[in-house]
Scaffold this active site. Sequence first.
Site, short mmCIF file in Angstrom:
data_model
loop_
_atom_site.label_atom_id
_atom_site.label_comp_id
_atom_site.label_asym_id
_atom_site.label_seq_id
_atom_site.Cartn_x
_atom_site.Cartn_y
_atom_site.Cartn_z
N GLU A 18 -44.72 13.34 12.40
CA GLU A 18 -44.02 11.40 11.99
C GLU A 18 -42.98 11.45 11.52
O GLU A 18 -42.75 10.12 10.64
CB GLU A 18 -45.08 10.20 11.95
CG GLU A 18 -45.47 10.60 9.93
CD GLU A 18 -46.47 11.57 9.51
OE1 GLU A 18 -46.92 11.44 8.59
OE2 GLU A 18 -47.55 11.77 10.67
N GLU B 225 -47.79 7.97 16.57
CA GLU B 225 -46.54 8.43 15.49
C GLU B 225 -46.15 7.21 15.34
O GLU B 225 -45.55 6.76 14.37
CB GLU B 225 -46.22 9.39 16.57
CG GLU B 225 -46.75 11.23 16.62
CD GLU B 225 -47.66 11.38 15.65
OE1 GLU B 225 -47.37 11.18 14.30
OE2 GLU B 225 -48.42 11.89 15.65
N GLU C 125 -53.12 8.02 8.45
CA GLU C 125 -53.68 8.72 9.70
C GLU C 125 -54.81 8.02 10.01
O GLU C 125 -54.71 7.43 10.98
CB GLU C 125 -55.17 10.10 9.33
CG GLU C 125 -53.56 10.70 9.18
CD GLU C 125 -52.74 11.92 10.09
OE1 GLU C 125 -52.88 11.00 11.26
OE2 GLU C 125 -51.91 12.17 8.87
#
Length: 573
Positions: free
Chosen positions: A259, A291, A313
């Site tokens: 990312e 992302e 995440e």
Amino acid sequence: VLTRDEAQTRAQLLDVRRYTIDLDLTTGDETFDSRTVIRFTVRADQDVTDTFVELKPAELRSVTLDGQPLDPETLDENRLPLKNLTAGDHELRVDAAMRYSHTGEGMHRFTDPTDGETYVYTQLFMDDVQRVFAAFDQPDLKAVFELSVKAPDGWTVLANGITEHTDGVWKAAPTPLISTYLVAVAAGPWHSVRTEHRGLPFGIHCRRSLAPYLDADADEILDVTRACYDRYHEKFEEPYPFDSYDQAFVPEFNAGAMENPGLVTFRDEFVYRSAVTDTERQTRAMVIAHEMAHMWFGDLVTLKWWDDIWLNESFAEYMGYQTLTEATRFTDTWTDFGVVRKGWGYDADQRPSTHPVAPEAVNDTASALLNFDGISYAKGASALRQLVAWLGEKDFLAGINTHFTRHRFGNATLADFIDSLAAATERDVHAWADAWLRTTGVDTLTPRVTGDNGTYTLTVERTGSRPHRIAVGLYDPDLTDEGRLTLRERLDLDIPQTDGRPIGKRPALLLLNDSDLTYAKVRFDPESFRAVRNGLSGLPEPLTRAVVWNALRDAVRDGELPPHTYLDTARAH
């Protein structure tokens, strides 16, 4: 390996303001030149102090601190000591040759066997920035990065910001405050498709030999990108925080994607070269959405230390699936999550190596890397989905937006995140977080149905300690289509219950956690199990069927359902 204690000590000593980085990619196939200027401040409340900067060079040519040379021989492993620093401003200059990588870390170099063209790109996650330039390498020492890259003729250089070039030297716009691990460069004779959306430059890039395949899918990739971008701007009050959005599909990538703000890198297997299923297209779209969510949660607001990596995440995982469902043609993504991702979490959580979603002590970067598993991704995303069900999406998004406002271009902890959510609701979010994020294992929910004469009551027994807000599906036989089941009603139920829940007439199938809103194993009462064995494929919704298949799988895993019974059901349905 950097320890948490070392990082906390260094963060108390220093404010890092700006990196000026000059890379030369024209010096050969084995190494590249890296010249770095770091401007930093030792805080006024500090006495004369020592610290260190990280670097893994092939050759360290020279180091100067405030104009005075330092001995390159003092480099020990990957640490260059900086001694007798006084309070105030300092400037460190480092000139080094760095090795290209062929294993995915640092500056990876790849020569395409199809046409002989060479490409390089960075992957600096966790502690690999020191393979490319000297840095105070920890996430809470954010700085502005100003980058220039000398590249061979015919190459394009991509970076976190918009790049411009003169005489083979590419300069990237200075970044806002970002962490060291998020700096990104990708250079080579890229094939690019560029467009603009809402005044922002968008680009997708791949190696030249894949150009026909990227062109064939460019409309789909960019449509998903635009749709997710627009939907995130409906959810988030903070606008996209960077000056461009490039997506580079790079060769031999170690992960699915990374990312990096303004320059997301993806494995180039996502540039499909043959016929693929729609599920594979959905998977690519989900990674794009995942992302992009990181641009806010991870890049704008970054963890203070790696114990909170799950929050990056899990948030991106939850937002990716939810936003794809809301904004694109892929409206059934939670079924994919239930089938593919959730079992990953359940399995990881039932091994001896399990850990809490939010572990309280991650002592160093090596320990942090072990936590990239089904718990940090699948269980964490499931916990956030349950939080939204329990809290309500309106209050959840209000808390998220408070979090972005409070910590924009800064760093935050789990406690900060929970405090932001608590500001948006009267519910006890702190108690919820303790029950869900600081514990291990999987709860089990078992239905008990009592009553007669058309008046039945449901009670749910719980093995475990977490609160759950679930949907309970009541299914009856379809009188017009033998073998099919129809949904009579979905009930919302909070567990633990205060008393039994009236359900009226006894349903053929009573399904706990219909809609898959919580993270728990569910069981069937005997009558519901008979309905499942006879009519599983006749359930009307794929997500419902996924919940049932997972429940059967869990029962086999726990030794409560003979494998041959599961296989008989699979053969039939």
